[in-house]
Enzyme design. Structure first.
Site, PDB file in Angstrom:
ATOM      1  N   CYS A  76      -0.464   4.389   1.707  1.00  0.00           N
ATOM      2  CA  CYS A  76      -0.340   4.298   3.166  1.00  0.00           C
ATOM      3  C   CYS A  76       1.095   4.527   3.633  1.00  0.00           C
ATOM      4  O   CYS A  76       1.320   5.229   4.606  1.00  0.00           O
ATOM      5  CB  CYS A  76      -0.764   2.914   3.651  1.00  0.00           C
ATOM      6  SG  CYS A  76      -2.057   2.175   2.697  1.00  0.00           S
ATOM      7  N   ASP A  77       2.045   3.911   2.952  1.00  0.00           N
ATOM      8  CA  ASP A  77       3.391   3.830   3.530  1.00  0.00           C
ATOM      9  C   ASP A  77       4.442   4.684   2.827  1.00  0.00           C
ATOM     10  O   ASP A  77       5.586   4.733   3.279  1.00  0.00           O
ATOM     11  CB  ASP A  77       3.865   2.356   3.502  1.00  0.00           C
ATOM     12  CG  ASP A  77       2.957   1.457   4.333  1.00  0.00           C
ATOM     13  OD1 ASP A  77       2.288   1.993   5.241  1.00  0.00           O
ATOM     14  OD2 ASP A  77       2.910   0.250   4.073  1.00  0.00           O
ATOM     15  N   CYS A  80       0.832  -1.203   0.000  1.00  0.00           N
ATOM     16  CA  CYS A  80       0.000   0.000   0.000  1.00  0.00           C
ATOM     17  C   CYS A  80       0.866   1.253   0.000  1.00  0.00           C
ATOM     18  O   CYS A  80       1.312   1.700   1.055  1.00  0.00           O
ATOM     19  CB  CYS A  80      -0.921  -0.021   1.231  1.00  0.00           C
ATOM     20  SG  CYS A  80      -2.002   1.403   1.340  1.00  0.00           S
TER      21      CYS A  80
HETATM   22  C1  LIG Z   1       0.061  -3.234   4.541  1.00  0.00           C
HETATM   23  C2  LIG Z   1      -1.167  -2.418   4.360  1.00  0.00           C
HETATM   24  C3  LIG Z   1      -1.163  -1.100   4.765  1.00  0.00           C
HETATM   25  C4  LIG Z   1      -2.295  -0.316   4.611  1.00  0.00           C
HETATM   26  N1  LIG Z   1      -2.245   0.985   5.033  1.00  0.00           N
HETATM   27  C5  LIG Z   1      -3.327   1.769   4.889  1.00  0.00           C
HETATM   28  C6  LIG Z   1      -3.311   3.134   5.341  1.00  0.00           C
HETATM   29  O1  LIG Z   1      -2.321   3.634   5.858  1.00  0.00           O
HETATM   30  N2  LIG Z   1      -4.437   3.856   5.162  1.00  0.00           N
HETATM   31  C7  LIG Z   1      -5.571   3.347   4.593  1.00  0.00           C
HETATM   32  O2  LIG Z   1      -6.574   4.054   4.495  1.00  0.00           O
HETATM   33  N3  LIG Z   1      -5.609   2.076   4.127  1.00  0.00           N
HETATM   34  C8  LIG Z   1      -4.530   1.283   4.276  1.00  0.00           C
HETATM   35  N4  LIG Z   1      -4.556  -0.013   3.794  1.00  0.00           N
HETATM   36  C9  LIG Z   1      -5.777  -0.491   3.147  1.00  0.00           C
HETATM   37  C10 LIG Z   1      -6.863  -0.771   4.194  1.00  0.00           C
HETATM   38  O3  LIG Z   1      -6.324  -1.469   5.273  1.00  0.00           O
HETATM   39  C11 LIG Z   1      -8.027  -1.537   3.600  1.00  0.00           C
HETATM   40  O4  LIG Z   1      -8.548  -0.794   2.529  1.00  0.00           O
HETATM   41  C12 LIG Z   1      -9.127  -1.768   4.626  1.00  0.00           C
HETATM   42  O5  LIG Z   1      -8.628  -2.452   5.735  1.00  0.00           O
HETATM   43  C13 LIG Z   1     -10.296  -2.535   4.048  1.00  0.00           C
HETATM   44  O6  LIG Z   1     -11.185  -2.758   5.072  1.00  0.00           O
HETATM   45  P1  LIG Z   1     -12.293  -3.935   5.033  1.00  0.00           P
HETATM   46  O7  LIG Z   1     -12.973  -3.868   6.355  1.00  0.00           O
HETATM   47  O8  LIG Z   1     -13.076  -3.818   3.809  1.00  0.00           O
HETATM   48  O9  LIG Z   1     -11.470  -5.282   4.879  1.00  0.00           O
HETATM   49  P2  LIG Z   1     -10.292  -5.929   5.704  1.00  0.00           P
HETATM   50  O10 LIG Z   1      -9.491  -4.904   6.390  1.00  0.00           O
HETATM   51  O11 LIG Z   1      -9.610  -6.815   4.733  1.00  0.00           O
HETATM   52  O12 LIG Z   1     -11.041  -6.783   6.825  1.00  0.00           O
HETATM   53  C14 LIG Z   1     -11.795  -7.909   6.489  1.00  0.00           C
HETATM   54  C15 LIG Z   1     -11.907  -8.796   7.693  1.00  0.00           C
HETATM   55  O13 LIG Z   1     -12.779  -9.872   7.376  1.00  0.00           O
HETATM   56  C16 LIG Z   1     -12.256 -11.076   7.925  1.00  0.00           C
HETATM   57  N5  LIG Z   1     -12.748 -12.211   7.151  1.00  0.00           N
HETATM   58  C17 LIG Z   1     -12.483 -12.497   5.856  1.00  0.00           C
HETATM   59  N6  LIG Z   1     -13.112 -13.641   5.484  1.00  0.00           N
HETATM   60  C18 LIG Z   1     -13.779 -14.092   6.577  1.00  0.00           C
HETATM   61  C19 LIG Z   1     -14.597 -15.243   6.835  1.00  0.00           C
HETATM   62  N7  LIG Z   1     -14.852 -16.148   5.885  1.00  0.00           N
HETATM   63  N8  LIG Z   1     -15.108 -15.399   8.075  1.00  0.00           N
HETATM   64  C20 LIG Z   1     -14.861 -14.488   9.054  1.00  0.00           C
HETATM   65  N9  LIG Z   1     -14.078 -13.384   8.865  1.00  0.00           N
HETATM   66  C21 LIG Z   1     -13.557 -13.176   7.644  1.00  0.00           C
HETATM   67  C22 LIG Z   1     -10.751 -10.912   7.798  1.00  0.00           C
HETATM   68  O14 LIG Z   1     -10.070 -11.736   8.738  1.00  0.00           O
HETATM   69  C23 LIG Z   1     -10.590  -9.430   8.111  1.00  0.00           C
HETATM   70  O15 LIG Z   1     -10.361  -9.196   9.490  1.00  0.00           O
HETATM   71  C24 LIG Z   1      -3.459  -0.845   3.988  1.00  0.00           C
HETATM   72  C25 LIG Z   1      -3.480  -2.176   3.589  1.00  0.00           C
HETATM   73  C26 LIG Z   1      -2.365  -2.959   3.775  1.00  0.00           C
HETATM   74  C27 LIG Z   1      -2.386  -4.401   3.371  1.00  0.00           C
END
Ligand SMILES: Cc1cc2nc3c(=O)[nH]c(=O)nc-3n(C[C@H](O)[C@H](O)[C@H](O)COP(=O)(O)OP(=O)(O)OC[C@H]3O[C@@H](n4cnc5c(N)ncnc54)[C@H](O)[C@@H]3O)c2cc1C
Length: 424
Positions: A136-137, A133
């Site tokens: 982000c970083d 990302c």
């Molecule tokens: C290294 C890194 C750094 C980042 N830094 C930033 C930043 O600085 N700023 C920013 O805005 N964004 C950042 N992002 C992007 C951001 O984290 C994501 O866009 C955001 O977290 C998406 O949120 P979400 O809730 O849609 O999904 P996710 O964060 O992917 O959460 C989904 C959750 O669902 C759970 N899950 C999945 N399948 C199942 C299942 N079958 N049963 C039960 N649970 C399940 C997973 O375990 C997870 O906890 C970064 C991403 C990464 C990888």
């Protein structure tokens, strides 16, 4: 089976925000999470672009705060992995590794995972120079030399973004032409701080406490080389975490779930939010926004459902009516809804095996079809009158008339298909 107004799959920022809005609206809300709360946020040390934290906030801390806020308003959280969904009836059934759950509205917030390169050193140095990302970083690489791997829009756009911070950005691409759109390519080719290494793949990432170099191979010449870098940004794609709901995935959009602007999927009462859905900007702030929108609409949906079918869910779920010869005309023939009548017998093994299925479908199709059982050992005359000669037998009535029948060997799939045919 435990039941909720709203079940949310995933405790990332999208799911936790949905839980906050849903619980605060006094809906009985459950969040299911298979790992630690926070999702991808926990994979980054510092989040500097989430509003309200001028000094930045660690991903873990933001995750803990979001969870605390949702739980404070009464959302429940359970550790469970969702395995599959049953979206056929009015109720949504969520099948997990810890058992089945039912809800009126379902919010899928299961996120996505960056597709890894799969080369040596990548996993070991993740979070210590290997990042997925740049938005982000990038700020951590002020004045540094970094590599970006990939050749699509995301890779090229993020490489361009990184040139605002890094002294030099190496864009490593396995082909001799970028896949990114023309305008993005033109910008990349015109950017002096961006150098493209064509026909090149990363064979390994090296470092101790942090990334120090990438090992490369030129596919055209076969020549191997090494480039010193402080960071490697991998953009070879994201994979949505939605294997448990294949039916909702849009194959033409990389298998992301397609929604409208209210986060509604094509199944009523089922919403998708955050990184798991088809969208442009995958960030914490947009995930949180999606969660808020979905929970608000899910709340309206639940109220509509409760108005149509005001029974508590638990009651609805055990709403199997026992029909007899005496009440058959009133309960079945004069019923305003289609009726499924399950003729069973206490010594019939297949009949007993089907009873939980019937109970579940009665809950799922509540408000659209009435479900009755007839113990044929106690109602032989009724069975004979209706020409029921083998068990189990399911008879479907509409407008007082029998319109369909299932007899002999059949299972859940056949029952659902027949119900749908009768409902039209
Ligand atoms: C290294 C890194 C750094 C980042 N830094 C930033 C930043 O600085 N700023 C920013 O805005 N964004 C950042 N992002 C992007 C951001 O984290 C994501 O866009 C955001 O977290 C998406 O949120 P979400 O809730 O849609 O999904 P996710 O964060 O992917 O959460 C989904 C959750 O669902 C759970 N899950 C999945 N399948 C199942 C299942 N079958 N049963 C039960 N649970 C399940 C997973 O375990 C997870 O906890 C970064 C991403 C990464 C990888």
């Amino acid at each position: 089976m435990d039941s909720y107004d709203v079940i949310i799959i995933g405790a990332g920022p999208a799911g936790l925000t949905a839980a906050l809005y849903s619980a605060r609206a006094k809906l009985r809300t459950l969040v299911l999470e298979r790992a630690a709360s926070g999702g991808q946020m926990t994979a980054t040390d510092m989040i500097e672009n989430y509003p309200g934290f001028p000094e930045g906030v660690s991903g873990a801390e933001l995750a803990a705060l979001m969870e605390r806020q949702a739980l404070r308003f009464g959302a429940e959280r359970r550790s469970a992995a969702v395995l599959s969904l049953d979206l056929e009836g009015g109720l949504r059934i969520v099948r997990t590794d810890k058992g089945d759950l039912a809800c009126r509205a379902l919010i899928i917030a299961s996120g996505a995972t960056p597709r890894p390169l799969g080369c040596p050193g990548e996993a070991e140095l993740r979070g210590r120079g290997v990042s997925y990302c740049a938005v982000c970083d990038a700020a951590f690489y002020e004045g540094c030399r970094v590599a970006v791997v990939g050749g699509g829009d995301a890779a090229v756009e993020e490489a361009l973004y990184l040139t605002r911070f890094a002294s030099e950005v190496l864009l490593i691409h396995r082909r001799d032409a970028l896949r990114a759109t023309k305008i993005v390519q033109e910008r990349a080719l015109a950017e002096p701080r961006l150098k493209i290494l064509w026909d090149t793949v990363v064979e390994g990432i090296r470092g101790g406490d942090a990334v120090e170099a990438v090992d490369l191979k030129n596919l055209r010449t076969g020549q191997r080389s090494s480039e010193p870098v402080d960071g490697v940004f991998v953009y070879v794609g994201l994979s949505p975490s939605n294997a448990f709901c294949e039916a909702l995935r849009a194959e033409d959009s990389g298998s992301y779930i397609r929604t409208d602007e209210h986060m509604r999927t094509r199944v009523p009462g089922v919403y998708a939010v955050g990184d798991v859905r088809e969208k442009e900007l995958r960030q914490v702030v947009t995930a949180a926004a999606d969660g808020a929108i979905a929970a608000t609409h899910a709340g309206k949906y639940v109220v509509e459902q409760c108005t149509e079918n005001p029974q508590p869910l638990e009651k609805t779920m055990s709403a199997l009516l026992e029909a007899t010869k005496e009440n058959f005309d009133a309960e079945v023939r004069s019923c305003g809804q289609p009726v499924l009548v399950d003729f069973w017998g206490p010594r019939c093994g297949p009949c007993l095996a089907l009873l939980p299925v019937v109970e579940e479908l009665a809950a799922g199709f509540a408000g659209r079809m009435k479900f009755c059982t007839v113990n044929s050992a106690e109602n032989r005359r009724l069975a004979i009158d209706l020409k029921v000669m083998s068990l189990p037998s399911f008879l479907f009535f509409k407008g007082g008339q029998e319109v369909a029948r299932l007899q002999g060997e059949f299972g859940r799939q056949e029952i659902v298909e027949r119900i749908q045919a009768v409902l039209g």
